[in-house]
Design an enzyme around this catalytic site. Structure first.
Site, mmCIF file in Angstrom:
data_model
loop_
_atom_site.group_PDB
_atom_site.id
_atom_site.type_symbol
_atom_site.label_atom_id
_atom_site.label_comp_id
_atom_site.label_asym_id
_atom_site.label_seq_id
_atom_site.Cartn_x
_atom_site.Cartn_y
_atom_site.Cartn_z
ATOM 1 N N ASP A 37 0.834 -1.211 0.000
ATOM 2 C CA ASP A 37 0.000 0.000 0.000
ATOM 3 C C ASP A 37 0.865 1.255 0.000
ATOM 4 O O ASP A 37 0.538 2.253 -0.636
ATOM 5 C CB ASP A 37 -0.916 0.032 1.229
ATOM 6 C CG ASP A 37 -1.983 -1.041 1.137
ATOM 7 O OD1 ASP A 37 -2.164 -1.587 0.037
ATOM 8 O OD2 ASP A 37 -2.608 -1.343 2.168
ATOM 9 N N LEU A 83 -15.936 -26.471 -27.501
ATOM 10 C CA LEU A 83 -15.365 -27.818 -27.516
ATOM 11 C C LEU A 83 -16.486 -28.848 -27.580
ATOM 12 O O LEU A 83 -17.572 -28.624 -27.056
ATOM 13 C CB LEU A 83 -14.573 -28.058 -26.222
ATOM 14 C CG LEU A 83 -13.318 -27.228 -26.004
ATOM 15 C CD1 LEU A 83 -12.837 -27.379 -24.575
ATOM 16 C CD2 LEU A 83 -12.227 -27.666 -26.979
ATOM 17 N N GLU A 113 -5.616 -30.157 -19.373
ATOM 18 C CA GLU A 113 -5.806 -28.998 -18.492
ATOM 19 C C GLU A 113 -7.163 -29.103 -17.809
ATOM 20 O O GLU A 113 -8.041 -29.813 -18.285
ATOM 21 C CB GLU A 113 -5.831 -27.696 -19.323
ATOM 22 C CG GLU A 113 -4.575 -27.386 -20.047
ATOM 23 C CD GLU A 113 -4.798 -26.271 -21.084
ATOM 24 O OE1 GLU A 113 -5.746 -25.481 -20.945
ATOM 25 O OE2 GLU A 113 -4.010 -26.233 -22.034
ATOM 26 N N LYS A 115 -10.829 -27.947 -17.053
ATOM 27 C CA LYS A 115 -11.839 -27.173 -17.764
ATOM 28 C C LYS A 115 -12.496 -26.252 -16.742
ATOM 29 O O LYS A 115 -13.322 -26.668 -15.928
ATOM 30 C CB LYS A 115 -12.879 -28.098 -18.406
ATOM 31 C CG LYS A 115 -13.843 -27.334 -19.300
ATOM 32 C CD LYS A 115 -14.642 -28.292 -20.151
ATOM 33 C CE LYS A 115 -15.519 -27.600 -21.161
ATOM 34 N NZ LYS A 115 -16.268 -26.472 -20.708
ATOM 35 N N ASP A 117 -14.729 -23.429 -15.127
ATOM 36 C CA ASP A 117 -16.118 -23.093 -15.410
ATOM 37 C C ASP A 117 -16.372 -21.597 -15.236
ATOM 38 O O ASP A 117 -16.920 -21.143 -14.244
ATOM 39 C CB ASP A 117 -17.026 -23.911 -14.490
ATOM 40 C CG ASP A 117 -18.428 -24.015 -15.048
ATOM 41 O OD1 ASP A 117 -18.642 -23.552 -16.182
ATOM 42 O OD2 ASP A 117 -19.303 -24.549 -14.356
ATOM 43 N N GLU A 178 -9.635 -18.179 -19.566
ATOM 44 C CA GLU A 178 -10.919 -18.244 -18.859
ATOM 45 C C GLU A 178 -10.961 -17.269 -17.698
ATOM 46 O O GLU A 178 -10.076 -17.265 -16.855
ATOM 47 C CB GLU A 178 -11.104 -19.684 -18.351
ATOM 48 C CG GLU A 178 -12.524 -20.045 -17.991
ATOM 49 C CD GLU A 178 -13.373 -20.437 -19.200
ATOM 50 O OE1 GLU A 178 -12.897 -20.336 -20.350
ATOM 51 O OE2 GLU A 178 -14.532 -20.839 -18.974
ATOM 52 N N TYR A 230 -4.749 -19.742 -21.512
ATOM 53 C CA TYR A 230 -4.428 -21.056 -22.078
ATOM 54 C C TYR A 230 -4.156 -21.051 -23.578
ATOM 55 O O TYR A 230 -4.051 -22.101 -24.191
ATOM 56 C CB TYR A 230 -5.487 -22.111 -21.729
ATOM 57 C CG TYR A 230 -6.931 -21.741 -22.002
ATOM 58 C CD1 TYR A 230 -7.393 -21.534 -23.290
ATOM 59 C CD2 TYR A 230 -7.827 -21.650 -20.948
ATOM 60 C CE1 TYR A 230 -8.709 -21.215 -23.524
ATOM 61 C CE2 TYR A 230 -9.167 -21.330 -21.182
ATOM 62 C CZ TYR A 230 -9.602 -21.113 -22.469
ATOM 63 O OH TYR A 230 -10.910 -20.801 -22.702
ATOM 64 N N LYS A 318 -16.219 -34.267 -19.615
ATOM 65 C CA LYS A 318 -17.002 -33.616 -18.557
ATOM 66 C C LYS A 318 -17.212 -34.564 -17.391
ATOM 67 O O LYS A 318 -17.624 -35.713 -17.579
ATOM 68 C CB LYS A 318 -18.369 -33.203 -19.104
ATOM 69 C CG LYS A 318 -18.275 -32.222 -20.251
ATOM 70 C CD LYS A 318 -18.392 -30.811 -19.777
ATOM 71 C CE LYS A 318 -19.823 -30.407 -19.816
ATOM 72 N NZ LYS A 318 -20.014 -28.965 -19.844
ATOM 73 N N CYS A 413 -47.139 -16.305 9.523
ATOM 74 C CA CYS A 413 -45.714 -16.633 9.677
ATOM 75 C C CYS A 413 -45.571 -17.921 10.493
ATOM 76 O O CYS A 413 -46.151 -18.028 11.575
ATOM 77 C CB CYS A 413 -45.002 -15.470 10.377
ATOM 78 S SG CYS A 413 -43.320 -15.881 10.874
ATOM 79 N N CYS A 416 -44.029 -16.882 14.118
ATOM 80 C CA CYS A 416 -44.704 -16.057 15.130
ATOM 81 C C CYS A 416 -46.203 -15.935 14.912
ATOM 82 O O CYS A 416 -46.898 -15.373 15.752
ATOM 83 C CB CYS A 416 -44.064 -14.676 15.195
ATOM 84 S SG CYS A 416 -44.411 -13.696 13.727
ATOM 85 N N CYS A 431 -43.068 -11.725 6.517
ATOM 86 C CA CYS A 431 -43.714 -11.608 7.819
ATOM 87 C C CYS A 431 -43.547 -10.158 8.244
ATOM 88 O O CYS A 431 -42.447 -9.613 8.184
ATOM 89 C CB CYS A 431 -43.027 -12.531 8.827
ATOM 90 S SG CYS A 431 -43.437 -12.129 10.523
ATOM 91 N N CYS A 436 -40.519 -10.559 15.152
ATOM 92 C CA CYS A 436 -40.580 -11.998 14.864
ATOM 93 C C CYS A 436 -39.266 -12.663 15.280
ATOM 94 O O CYS A 436 -38.189 -12.209 14.897
ATOM 95 C CB CYS A 436 -40.840 -12.213 13.382
ATOM 96 S SG CYS A 436 -40.732 -13.935 12.888
#
Ligand code: IVH
Length: 672
Positions: A37, A83, A113, A115, A117, A178, A230, A318, A413, A416, A431, A436
Site C-alpha cells: 500500500d 469444444l 488442463e 476445464k 467453469d 478463462e 491457455y 465432462k 408466519c 410467530c 412476515c 418476529c
C-alpha cells in the site's frame, strides 16, 4: 527534470507490477500488504502532483476511463470456438482413435488442463500493453469489455520488452483464457446482494458473466475475478509449435496459468490425469466441470482442423454433474432476517458429490410454479461448489410417479403467527412482525458474521440457544452477555465462553461502517454502509438525516433512502442504537473532510477528459461538496463533457443544462 521523474515513476510502477504478480498470480507475496500500500500510495501521490505523467498502463489506472451506456462490438482475430464434450471413457477412446486415423499415426502427445467453469475471454496486447479485452460473443464478434478486464489484478496491463523476449513472445499478441470468480468471492458477492435485497446469482459462471458485463468498472473491481490463460495467438494463429510451450511462455510472461496440467504421452496417462483431478475437484477454490485434452503439436492441430464450431484436435471430458434424484417429502418455510419467507424442500437424503443433501431451496413461489413441483414429487437436485443445492426439474416417469399435494404459502408466519404479506409487484412474501423471533435469530447471525462484526464462535448453535431462551432480544443484548449466562448453555465450556466474550469485546473496536452494515437495514449492504459512514461521520448524523439528505450520498437512491429513514423512525431501532452506544461501540468515524465550494451542485460526467479519469473527476467534485449523478435530468447543474461524449450530451442540450469542459470544471473547483 520531467525525464528523471518519468524514469523514477516507471521504476516504481515496475516494482508494483512485480508485487502484483507475486500476490495475484503466484499467490506468494514477498512483502506485507501495508508495504505494498505504501508503494501504491507513493505512486498515487506523485501521479496526482504530475497528472501529465500518468500512463494508461500504470497500476493506478486499473479502474477508470469513460462512462459507458453499453458495450461496443469487437471482432475476433479468428473464431473463438467451443469444444465437443464426452462423458465417458469409451467416447474418449473413440475420439482418440479418430485422431489416430486422421493423423495416420499413434504416437501423439496430449496436453491435459482443467476445464475451468467461467467465461472465455480474449486479451489483445500491442507493444506489450493490454489494449483490448473481448468476450466470446457469438465466436466471431464479441463485446469490448476492456475497462472491466483492466480491473482484474492477475491480468498484466503491461509487460516489459525484456520479459516478453525472455518468454519468446512477440510485442503484439493475443491471449485467450478463462475468466472466473472464485467460490469465496462468489459467496461474498451473493451475501452482499441479498443484504441489498437483490437476487442472488445462481452459480459462479453466471456471476462471472454478470460481473464482466457490468457497466461500472468500479463494481467489477470489487469482485475478485481471476483469469487463467491457455492460448497464445499472433494475427489469429497459434504462435508456438507446441501447446505445452504456449503454456510455459504464458507463465514466463507473467500470466496466471493453471498449475494443474500435464503432458500425456498416451491414453493411459491422460486417463490417469482425469481421474486424479476428479478427486481434487472438491478442494479447488473455483469450479471446474471437466478436463480439456488438446493435441500438443500445432502443425497436427492444423491438419486435424475443425468440425462446425469445435476443433477435432481437442475435446472436453465432462465430469458427471453433481446431481441426483430424490423425493420431496415436504416443503417447509424459512423466515429470513428481512422477514422474507423462503420455501425449502425437505428431501429424502441423497448422496451427491461427496455430501449428503437433505434440503434444497425453492427460492420463492414463482420458482415453485415454474418447476411445477408438488409435495411427493421426485426431483433432480444439483449441487455446485459452495452453492445451496438447487432443484432443477421434476422427474416424471414410471419409476417416479408424481406427487399430489400442492404447496401454498402460509397466510401466517410459521414462526410467530403474524400475517404474511406479498407487496404488489414483489415476488416475495414477508412476515410483517418487527419482533418476529426468526428475524431476530437471522439478524443476530448477520450482525456476528465475518464481514460484519466478526464475532467468531457466534454461529447457529449458540444464537439458537440465545434467542430461544430469550437471553438475547436484540443485537445490542449480545454486549450484555456474561460468562455465567453462557456457561448455562449446552455445549459451552469455560474456554469457549471466554473466547466468545473476548470476540465480543474485540468487535467493539470495529469502525462505524460495520455497525451500520450490522444493523441489517434493508438494501444497505457493505458498500452502501461505507458510503454512509464516510458521508455522515457518525451514527447520530445518519439517524437524523432526512430522505433528501440521504439521497445526497453516493449510490443512495430514493428506495434506499426511504428504507434507512423508515428504519430510524422506529423508536425501537433508536433505542437499539443507544444501547450499542452504551456498550461502547464506535458510533463515530472519520468523516471525510469535504469542501463546500460545490455544495448542492449536481454534475454528470460524460466522454473522455484529457487529464482526469472519470473516478478522479468524481472524487474532486465530491471532495468539494458536489454530487455526481449517473444521468442527466432537469436537476443537473453541469454536464462535464469530454471527447466522444454521447447521449448524455444530447440530453443536456435538450434540457438546457450547462455543458462545460474539463478546464471550466477546474475553474469551478478553484484550481489554479
Ligand atoms: S480451449 C478451441 N481450455 O470451455 C479451444 N477451453 O466448452 C477452445 N474452457 O469456450 C478452448 N477451460 O470457455 C480451453 N483449459 C481450457 C478451458 C476451456 C475452460 C472453456 C472455454 C470454452 C469452453 C468450451
Amino acid at each position: 527534470m520531467n525525464k528523471d521523474l518519468s524514469k523514477r515513476l516507471e521504476a516504481l510502477r515496475e516494482q508494483i507490477r512485480h508485487h502484483e504478480y507475486r500476490y495475484y498470480v503466484l499467490d506468494d507475496p514477498e512483502i506485507a500488504d501495508a508495504q505494498f500500500d505504501q508503494l501504491m500510495n507513493e505512486l498515487k501521490r506523485i501521479e496526482a502532483e504530475h497528472p501529465a505523467l500518468v500512463t494508461p498502463d500504470s497500476p493506478t489506472q486499473r479502474v477508470g476511463g469513460k462512462p459507458r451506456e453499453g458495450f461496443l462490438k469487437a471482432p475476433h482475430s479468428s473464431p473463438m470456438l467451443s469444444l465437443d464434450n464426452t462423458y465417458n471413457v469409451d467416447d474418449l477412446r473413440k475420439w482418440e482413435q479418430r485422431v489416430h486415423e486422421l493423423a495416420g499415426r499413434e504416437d501423439i502427445e496430449y496436453v491435459c488442463e482443467l476445464k475451468l467453469d467461467g467465461m472465455s475471454l480474449a486479451l489483445h496486447y500491442e507493444d506489450g500493453k493490454l489494449v483490448r479485452g473481448i468476450t466470446r460473443g457469438d465466436g466471431t464478434v464479441g463485446e469490448d469489455v476492456t475497462l472491466n478486464v483492466r480491473t482484474v489484478r492477475s491480468i498484466p496491463l503491461s509487460i516489459s520488452k525484456e520479459k516478453l523476449k525472455k518468454a519468446g513472445i512477440p510485442a503484439d499478441f493475443e491471449v485467450r483464457g478463462e475468466m472466473l470468480i472464485p467460490l469465496a468471492s462468489f459467496k461474498k458477492m451473493n451475501e452482499d446482494r441479498e443484504a441489498k435485497g437483490l437476487s442472488a446469482f445462481v452459480n459462479p459462471r453466471n456471476a462471472t458473466a454478470g460481473t464482466v458485463r457490468q457497466l461500472e468498472p468500479s463494481i467489477t473491481a470489487q469482485r475478485r475475478l481471476d483469469y487463467f490463460a491457455y492460448s497464445l495467438l499472433q494475427n489469429g494463429n497459434t504462435y508456438f509449435e507446441r501447446h505445452w510451450e504456449t503454456l510455459k511462455a504464458l507463465d514466463a510472461a507473467g500470466f496466471k496459468v493453471n498449475p494443474a496440467r500435464t503432458l500425456a504421452a498416451n491414453f493411459d496417462e491422460l486417463w490417469a490425469f482425469i481421474q486424479k483431478e476428479e478427486t481434487r475437484r472438491e478442494t479447488l477454490p473455483y469450479e471446474i466441470d471437466g478436463i480439456v485434452i488438446k493435441v500438443n503439436q500445432t502443425s497436427l492441430q492444423r491438419e486435424l482442423g475443425f468440425t462446425g464450431k469445435a476443433p477435432r484436435w481437442a475435446i472436453a471430458y465432462k465430469y458427471a454433474a453433481r446431481a441426483g434424484v430424490t423425493k420431496i417429502e415436504d416443503i417447509l418455510v424459512q423466515v429470513g432476517r428481512t422477514g422474507k419467507l423462503t420455501p425449502v424442500a425437505a428431501l429424502t437424503p441423497v448422496f451427491i458429490g461427496g455430501t449428503t443433501v437433505s434440503r434444497a431451496t425453492l427460492h420463492n413461489m414463482d420458482e415453485i410454479e415454474r418447476l411445477g413441483v408438488k409435495i411427493g414429487d421426485s426431483v433432480e437436485v444439483e449441487r455446485g461448489g459452495d452453492v445451496i443445492p438447487k432443484i432443477t426439474r421434476v422427474v416424471d416417469d414410471e419409476a417416479h410417479p408424481r406427487g399430489k399435494k400442492l404447496f401454498h404459502m402460509p397466510e401466517k408466519c410459521p414462526i410467530c403467527g403474524t400475517h404474511v404479506v406479498r407487496t404488489e409487484g414483489e415476488v416475495d412474501y414477508r412476515c410483517v412482525n418487527v419482533n418476529c423471533p426468526a428475524k431476530l435469530r437471522e439478524s443476530i447471525l448477520h450482525f456476528a458474521s465475518r464481514g460484519v462484526m466478526n464475532i467468531d464462535g457466534m454461529g447457529d448453535a449458540l444464537v439458537n440457544q440465545l434467542t430461544d431462551r430469550g437471553i438475547v432480544k436484540n443485537i445490542a443484548d449480545v454486549y450484555l452477555l456474561t460468562e455465567a449466562e453462557l456457561l448455562k448453555l449446552d455445549r459451552m465450556g469455560e474456554k469457549s465462553a471466554q473466547n466468545v466474550l473476548s470476540e465480543i469485546e474485540g468487535s467493539k473496536k470495529l469502525p462505524l461502517e460495520r455497525v451500520i452494515f450490522g444493523l441489517g437495514i434493508r438494501f444497505v449492504g457493505e458498500r452502501t454502509a461505507q458510503f454512509l459512514a464516510e458521508h455522515f461521520g457518525s451514527m447520530d448524523a445518519l439517524m437524523n438525516a432526512s430522505e433528501n439528505e440521504l439521497i445526497q450520498v453516493n449510490e443512495v437512491g430514493p428506495r434506499i433512502a426511504k428504507s434507512i429513514a423508515e428504519f430510524f423512525q422506529e423508536p425501537k431501532n433508536r433505542e437499539l442504537v443507544d444501547q450499542l452506544r452504551k456498550a461502547g461501540l464506535k458510533l463515530a468515524g472519520a468523516k471525510k473532510q469535504r469542501g463546500t465550494k460545490l455544495a448542492g451542485k449536481t454534475f454528470v460526467l460524460t466522454g473522455t477528459m484529457p487529464r482526469y479519469s472519470r473516478d478522479q473527476a468524481k472524487k474532486m467534485i465530491e471532495d468539494a461538496g458536489g454530487r455526481v449523478a449517473g444521468s442527466v435530468s432537469k436537476k443537473t447543474d453541469y454536464v462535464v463533457a469530454g471527447a466522444d461524449a454521447g447521449s448524455k450530451l444530447d440530453k443536456a442540450k435538450e434540457l438546457g443544462v450547462s455543458v462545460i469542459d474539463e478546464k471550466a470544471m477546474e475553474e469551478l473547483l478553484g484550481k489554479p
